[in-house]
Write an enzyme that holds these catalytic residues in place. Structure first.
Site, PDB file in Angstrom:
ATOM      1  N   GLY A 296      33.831  35.177  17.320  1.00 23.80           N
ATOM      2  CA  GLY A 296      34.268  36.195  18.628  1.00 23.80           C
ATOM      3  C   GLY A 296      35.698  35.989  19.126  1.00 23.80           C
ATOM      4  N   SER A 297      35.890  36.110  20.312  1.00 27.62           N
ATOM      5  CA  SER A 297      37.355  36.079  20.927  1.00 27.62           C
ATOM      6  C   SER A 297      38.052  34.909  20.608  1.00 27.62           C
ATOM      7  CB  SER A 297      37.063  36.442  22.449  1.00 27.62           C
ATOM      8  OG  SER A 297      36.583  37.556  22.532  1.00 27.62           O
TER       9      SER A 297
END
Length: 574
Positions: A296-297
């Site tokens: 993810g981020s």
């Protein structure tokens, strides 16, 4: 004639001649001498027998206890495996003495009675299997391995013919499941089959055991890089997070950014290596090294570092994030979009997918892949643990792949690799392979590779700190310890499609961010929103978990707190 001489002699006859008296007296002395010789021989024989017995008793008394006792004392027991210690000398694994029960079926008279007697002491005994063994024509059968002293004494008291005990060693883990995924475990024959136990066997111990060779002295302990105190803190907080957020799993690592030493690593659910019956269950996987995930981020930290290190982007660069990106039938938008032009720090703080994708586009597809490969995120990680997954990436990178990978979708890697790459962002651009063994900074400098400039590393420290001060990482702040970090909330694939309801959350952090010493990464798999909250983002669960780990372990790691705007301690008078 002889009888007459005999009677005359003892009757005191005056008619007996001197010659006849001498003859009788000589015969008598000869018989007496023969009797005395027999007595002497008998005495000598008895002396020899008792001398032999005494000598044997003395010999047995002088022998080492191992040869005359079914369970030798622990201080005389030769270690078949070296102890495992943490970095402070705390015991993580050791051998203890035990016995195993065997039978000689050819000496068993009544198998039914023997089974009945054993079952009274060993309630978990397999009755049918044991009866078949005792009824066989073999001369040796194992009945049960690794009995307790109480069980052995109870069986000995029953005096069962054809039953015996063999001294053995059993591996004992004082901490139970505290460091199970790192330490690993052994099988019934004391052979390492997981974790560092397997690694130790791979260094030559296993070959010696297979060859039937032993050592005549205790082996030196193997020291690991783990700090058992920090390990306990990490596991405790992961357990609390798993319960609080109703997650299916949690995991985390504390990593020294200058040496690559793993100070603590835990993955829940775990298992107890003293009874590793659950070790092979699917959910007991070591997610930090043996699982590959889309992070993810947290990947935006690498994309930002790549853009800055390329020289095409600076901290003052700005990118248009007003409109979503449409590419290959997909729409890339921001979770909480600002719908305006954003600077690089704003893209990082607001975790803008649009801005991050545009930074990756500046570098280009080949440059993007080359940078991730330089950080070791696309190759199988090299470390002592045998349970290491291989990352996955697109067979052929296209623009859509570069766009989604820029914010953490499309490439799956292990969480430990992510932490190792993050350490390079913090320590001046040096990529250092992770190790579970002690390593000095000098030794680390010999194996490190420069993967980015010092300037890029300094910029990333600034951005990570800003994100905790003003962005999604606020819940990771620990007063006095200057935490920096990046959240990652990745949607998981369900039935071939990304689901907005099932998430894999992570928080990647470092502290103290002005002079980073440690990276702390925590993942929370499929957390549920807390009561009264709409979302279960990384900022609401992974970040607070990191905060708790740092708050409890920083002092144990020797990190001194700093207070005040410029880091000086504040003095107050009362």
């Amino acid at each position: 004639m002889i009888m007459k001489l005999f009677r005359s002699t003892f009757s005191g006859s005056k008619n007996a001649s001197p010659e006849s008296a001498i003859l009788i007296d000589g015969n008598h002395k000869a018989d007496a001498n023969r009797g005395g010789n027999r007595v002497a021989l008998a005495m000598i024989a008895f002396i020899l027998v008792f001398a032999t017995m005494g000598g044997r008793l003395i010999e047995y008394g002088l022998r080492s206890p191992e040869t005359v006792s079914s369970i030798p004392p622990s201080n005389r027991l030769l270690a078949s495996r070296p102890d495992l210690h943490d970095r402070n000398g705390e015991v993580l694994a050791t051998d203890i003495r035990t016995v195993s029960l065997f039978a000689q079926p050819h000496k068993i008279i009544d198998p039914d009675e023997v089974v009945e007697q054993l079952a009274l002491v060993l309630p978990d005994l397999d009755i049918k299997k044991t009866y078949r063994k005792l009824s066989s024509k073999s001369r040796f059968q194992w009945l049960q391995r690794q009995l307790t002293p109480g069980q052995q004494n109870a069986i000995l008291a029953r005096g069962i013919p054809g039953i015996g005990f063999r001294p053995e060693k059993r591996r004992f883990y004082p901490g139970g499941p505290t460091a199970s995924h790192v330490v690993g475990h052994v099988n019934i024959d004391n052979v390492g089959i997981a974790g560092m136990e397997k690694f130790v066997d791979g260094q030559g111990l296993g070959d010696l055991a297979l060859a039937g060779l032993t050592v005549d002295e205790a082996l030196e302990p193997v020291q690991l890089s783990l700090d058992l105190r920090v390990q306990h803190v990490l596991r405790d907080e992961l357990s609390a997070a798993m319960e609080r957020y109703k997650a299916i799993a949690t995991a985390g690592v504390v990593l020294d950014v200058h040496t690559g030493e793993v100070i603590a690593l835990s993955s829940l659910p775990d298992y107890n290596p003293n009874d590793p019956v659950d070790a092979l269950k699917k959910d007991r996987l070591n997610r930090m090294t043996a699982g590959a995930y889309e992070m993810g981020s947290t990947f935006k930290a690498f994309t930002t570092a790549m853009a800055l290190d390329s020289g095409h982007v600076t901290m003052n660069s700005r990118f248009d994030a007003r409109k979503p990106i449409r590419i290959g039938g997909f729409t890339i938008s921001d979770f909480h979009g600002k719908k305006r032009v954003l600077s690089v720090p704003e893209i990082f703080i607001y975790s803008s997918n649009i801005g991050t994708a545009k930074m990756a586009d500046v570098v280009g597809i080949e440059g993007h892949r080359d940078f991730l490969k330089r950080l070791g995120l696309l190759d199988r990680m090299k470390t002592e643990l045998p349970e290491v997954a291989r990352p996955s990436e697109p067979a052929k990178w296209k623009k859509i792949n570069s766009v989604t990978i820029s914010f953490g979708h499309g490439v799956a890697t292990t969480p430990l690799q992510t932490a190792v790459a993050a350490a390079a962002l913090m320590n001046g651009g040096k990529l250092i392979s992770p190790t579970f063994l002690p390593r000095s900074r000098e030794e680390a400098d010999k194996v490190m590779r420069h993967v980015m400039t010092e300037k890029t590393s300094q910029s990333m420290r600034t951005l990570m700190r800003m994100n905790v001060e003003k962005g999604s990482g606020r819940n990771a702040e620990v007063e006095g310890y200057w935490v920096g970090g990046k959240t990652g909330t990745a949607e998981k694939v369900v039935n071939g499609r990304y689901s907005s309801k099932v998430r894999f959350n992570a928080f990647l952090s470092a502290f103290p961010i002005d002079d980073p010493q440690y990276v702390v990464l925590v993942i929370v798999d499929e957390p549920k929103p807390e009561e009264g909250k709409k979302y279960a983002t990384a900022g609401t669960n992974a970040a607070p978990t990191v905060q708790a780990v740092i708050r409890r372990s920083a002092a144990l790691l020797g990190v001194r707190p700093k207070f005040g705007k410029n880091g000086e301690a504040l003095l107050q008078s009362y």
